[in-house]
Design an enzyme around this catalytic site. Structure first.
Site, PDB file in Angstrom:
ATOM      1  N   ASN A   9       0.863  -1.179   0.000  1.00 23.02           N
ATOM      2  CA  ASN A   9       0.000   0.000   0.000  1.00 23.02           C
ATOM      3  C   ASN A   9       0.901   1.232   0.000  1.00 23.02           C
ATOM      4  O   ASN A   9       1.519   1.550   1.014  1.00 23.02           O
ATOM      5  CB  ASN A   9      -0.879  -0.035   1.263  1.00 23.02           C
ATOM      6  CG  ASN A   9      -1.685   1.235   1.447  1.00 23.02           C
ATOM      7  OD1 ASN A   9      -1.801   2.051   0.520  1.00 23.02           O
ATOM      8  ND2 ASN A   9      -2.249   1.404   2.632  1.00 23.02           N
ATOM      9  N   TRP A  10       0.974   1.878  -1.145  1.00 25.16           N
ATOM     10  CA  TRP A  10       1.875   3.038  -1.251  1.00 25.16           C
ATOM     11  C   TRP A  10       1.276   4.297  -0.627  1.00 25.16           C
ATOM     12  O   TRP A  10       1.949   5.315  -0.514  1.00 25.16           O
ATOM     13  CB  TRP A  10       2.226   3.298  -2.728  1.00 25.16           C
ATOM     14  CG  TRP A  10       3.276   2.364  -3.268  1.00 25.16           C
ATOM     15  CD1 TRP A  10       3.784   1.256  -2.651  1.00 25.16           C
ATOM     16  CD2 TRP A  10       3.961   2.464  -4.531  1.00 25.16           C
ATOM     17  NE1 TRP A  10       4.739   0.663  -3.453  1.00 25.16           N
ATOM     18  CE2 TRP A  10       4.863   1.382  -4.605  1.00 25.16           C
ATOM     19  CE3 TRP A  10       3.889   3.354  -5.605  1.00 25.16           C
ATOM     20  CZ2 TRP A  10       5.691   1.168  -5.714  1.00 25.16           C
ATOM     21  CZ3 TRP A  10       4.714   3.151  -6.707  1.00 25.16           C
ATOM     22  CH2 TRP A  10       5.607   2.066  -6.765  1.00 25.16           C
ATOM     23  N   LYS A  11       0.012   4.239  -0.262  1.00 29.15           N
ATOM     24  CA  LYS A  11      -0.669   5.411   0.321  1.00 29.15           C
ATOM     25  C   LYS A  11      -0.457   6.642  -0.574  1.00 29.15           C
ATOM     26  O   LYS A  11      -0.399   6.503  -1.785  1.00 29.15           O
ATOM     27  CB  LYS A  11      -0.175   5.662   1.754  1.00 29.15           C
ATOM     28  CG  LYS A  11      -0.170   4.402   2.605  1.00 29.15           C
ATOM     29  CD  LYS A  11       0.054   4.697   4.053  1.00 29.15           C
ATOM     30  CE  LYS A  11       0.229   3.392   4.809  1.00 29.15           C
ATOM     31  NZ  LYS A  11       0.153   3.565   6.238  1.00 29.15           N
ATOM     32  N   HIS A  93      -9.393   0.967   5.163  1.00 31.42           N
ATOM     33  CA  HIS A  93      -8.110   1.165   5.844  1.00 31.42           C
ATOM     34  C   HIS A  93      -8.345   2.128   7.009  1.00 31.42           C
ATOM     35  O   HIS A  93      -9.155   3.049   6.910  1.00 31.42           O
ATOM     36  CB  HIS A  93      -7.089   1.741   4.859  1.00 31.42           C
ATOM     37  CG  HIS A  93      -5.695   1.739   5.401  1.00 31.42           C
ATOM     38  ND1 HIS A  93      -5.262   2.673   6.308  1.00 31.42           N
ATOM     39  CD2 HIS A  93      -4.647   0.916   5.176  1.00 31.42           C
ATOM     40  CE1 HIS A  93      -4.001   2.416   6.615  1.00 31.42           C
ATOM     41  NE2 HIS A  93      -3.597   1.347   5.943  1.00 31.42           N
ATOM     42  N   GLU A  95      -6.783   4.552   8.007  1.00 28.14           N
ATOM     43  CA  GLU A  95      -6.585   5.970   7.648  1.00 28.14           C
ATOM     44  C   GLU A  95      -7.826   6.532   6.949  1.00 28.14           C
ATOM     45  O   GLU A  95      -8.134   7.717   7.074  1.00 28.14           O
ATOM     46  CB  GLU A  95      -5.315   6.118   6.796  1.00 28.14           C
ATOM     47  CG  GLU A  95      -4.070   5.921   7.664  1.00 28.14           C
ATOM     48  CD  GLU A  95      -2.847   5.403   6.948  1.00 28.14           C
ATOM     49  OE1 GLU A  95      -2.813   5.454   5.697  1.00 28.14           O
ATOM     50  OE2 GLU A  95      -1.923   4.927   7.636  1.00 28.14           O
ATOM     51  N   GLU A 163      -5.131  -5.127  10.730  1.00 30.34           N
ATOM     52  CA  GLU A 163      -4.147  -4.070  10.896  1.00 30.34           C
ATOM     53  C   GLU A 163      -4.400  -3.314  12.194  1.00 30.34           C
ATOM     54  O   GLU A 163      -5.217  -2.368  12.231  1.00 30.34           O
ATOM     55  CB  GLU A 163      -4.231  -3.080   9.734  1.00 30.34           C
ATOM     56  CG  GLU A 163      -3.934  -3.686   8.382  1.00 30.34           C
ATOM     57  CD  GLU A 163      -3.311  -2.672   7.441  1.00 30.34           C
ATOM     58  OE1 GLU A 163      -2.248  -2.970   6.893  1.00 30.34           O
ATOM     59  OE2 GLU A 163      -3.868  -1.571   7.284  1.00 30.34           O
ATOM     60  N   GLY A 169       2.800   2.013  10.723  1.00 32.16           N
ATOM     61  CA  GLY A 169       3.792   3.074  10.560  1.00 32.16           C
ATOM     62  C   GLY A 169       4.526   3.455  11.838  1.00 32.16           C
ATOM     63  O   GLY A 169       5.197   4.484  11.886  1.00 32.16           O
ATOM     64  N   SER A 209       3.679  -2.385  10.320  1.00 29.56           N
ATOM     65  CA  SER A 209       5.126  -2.420  10.542  1.00 29.56           C
ATOM     66  C   SER A 209       5.776  -3.750  10.171  1.00 29.56           C
ATOM     67  O   SER A 209       6.706  -4.208  10.841  1.00 29.56           O
ATOM     68  CB  SER A 209       5.454  -2.041  11.988  1.00 29.56           C
ATOM     69  OG  SER A 209       5.049  -0.693  12.236  1.00 29.56           O
ATOM     70  N   GLY A 230       2.858  -1.178   4.239  1.00 31.95           N
ATOM     71  CA  GLY A 230       2.907   0.233   3.871  1.00 31.95           C
ATOM     72  C   GLY A 230       4.326   0.648   3.540  1.00 31.95           C
ATOM     73  O   GLY A 230       4.837   0.424   2.452  1.00 31.95           O
ATOM     74  N   GLY A 231       4.998   1.244   4.532  1.00 40.06           N
ATOM     75  CA  GLY A 231       6.323   1.832   4.314  1.00 40.06           C
ATOM     76  C   GLY A 231       7.317   0.933   3.598  1.00 40.06           C
ATOM     77  O   GLY A 231       8.018   1.385   2.683  1.00 40.06           O
TER      78      GLY A 231
HETATM   79  C1  PEP Z   1      -0.602   0.045   6.102  1.00 36.02           C
HETATM   80  O1  PEP Z   1      -0.708   1.234   5.915  1.00 36.02           O
HETATM   81  O2  PEP Z   1      -1.474  -0.703   5.671  1.00 36.02           O
HETATM   82  C2  PEP Z   1       0.565  -0.448   6.824  1.00 36.02           C
HETATM   83  C3  PEP Z   1       0.533  -1.655   7.290  1.00 36.02           C
HETATM   84  O3  PEP Z   1       1.619   0.439   6.982  1.00 36.02           O
HETATM   85  P1  PEP Z   1       3.084   0.087   7.587  1.00 36.02           P
HETATM   86  O4  PEP Z   1       3.536  -1.205   6.949  1.00 36.02           O
HETATM   87  O5  PEP Z   1       3.936   1.242   7.166  1.00 36.02           O
HETATM   88  O6  PEP Z   1       2.933  -0.045   9.043  1.00 36.02           O
END
Ligand code: PEP
Length: 249
Positions: A9-11, A93, A95, A163, A169, A209, A230-231
């Protein structure tokens, strides 16, 4: 057998230059033995889909509207995602739930639209730190599952991502026991609602994470069929480490 899935997920990250990361990923995994999905921002979706065309990597959206078309400035319909080259979409999500006030009913309506358009809906659920500390995690997840997942769900069109909000993050990760408890709970709920056949065929991702150095341990947990990342999905090198760990799991 559930096919393992590494989803990125590049957000709201990435402009044209980020496509080189996708290219690098496609070259690193010419014939992946797991499913790999990248969900870039909508502005890159079509070009991302073209970049990975005829590779083992798929592309997806990060959200869609529940309606097929109409006066919804700034929104994107499920058909538009398909047209741009998506085969999946992330929905609910945390967010989106936090920044846009999305409730379970909205997520469910969006998931219906996504499934009707032929997309796989990756429905996200997860508790806040406050809810975990109050020992409400399973109640919260149970409510999100029953409220967000549509009746038409199957092992083909539904993927659930657990999640924990406090792990996204932050570099914090639940213990493996905590991840296992929630994933077993989700599997159980899906089997009860949809029957054993469908319930057992839905893939369950862990997200929050996930990094190359903790991925193997997480993938060894029961009912973890992959990750929503994500990251660490932004750089081909980091995501590759996670993909390798999942291929070996
Ligand atoms: C996400 O945004 O779905 C996520 C899991 O982010 P991260 O891996 O950066 O915690």
């Amino acid at each position: 057998m559930r096919r393992k899935l590494a989803a990125g997920n590049w957000k709201m990250n990435g402009t044209t230059s980020a496509l080189s990361e996708l290219d690098a990923l496609a070259r690193a995994f010419p014939s992946p033995t797991i499913d790999i999905l990248i969900c870039p921002p909508a502005t890159l979706l079509h070009r991302a889909a073209e970049t990975v065309r005829e590779t083992g990597i798929a592309t997806g959206g990060q959200d869609c509207h529940a309606a097929p078309s109409g006066a919804h400035t700034g929104d994107i319909s499920a058909d538009m995602l398909v047209d741009a080259g998506a085969n999946a979409v992330i929905l609910g999500h945390s967010e989106r739930r936090e920044d846009h006030g999305e409730q379970n009913e909205t997520v469910r309506a969006k998931a219906r639209a996504a499934m009707d358009a032929g997309l796989k809906a990756i429905i996200c659920v997860g508790e806040s730190l406050e809810q975990r500390e109050a020992a409400n995690t399973l109640d919260i997840i149970g409510g999100q599952l029953s409220g967000s997942i549509p009746d038409q769900s199957t092992g083909e069109n539904l993927i659930v991502a657990y999640e924990p909000i406090w792990a996204i993050g932050t570099g914090k990760v639940p213990t493996l026991e905590e991840i296992g408890e929630v994933h077993d709970f989700i599997r159980n709920r899906l089997e009860r609602r949809f029957g054993e056949g469908v319930g057992r065929s839905v893939r369950l991702l862990y997200g929050g994470s996930v990094k190359p150095n903790n991925a193997a341990d997480i993938f060894a947990v029961s009912n973890v069929d992959g990750a929503l990342v994500g990251g660490a999905s932004l750089k081909a090198q980091d995501f590759s480490g996670i993909i390798v760990a999942l291929q070996k799991a």
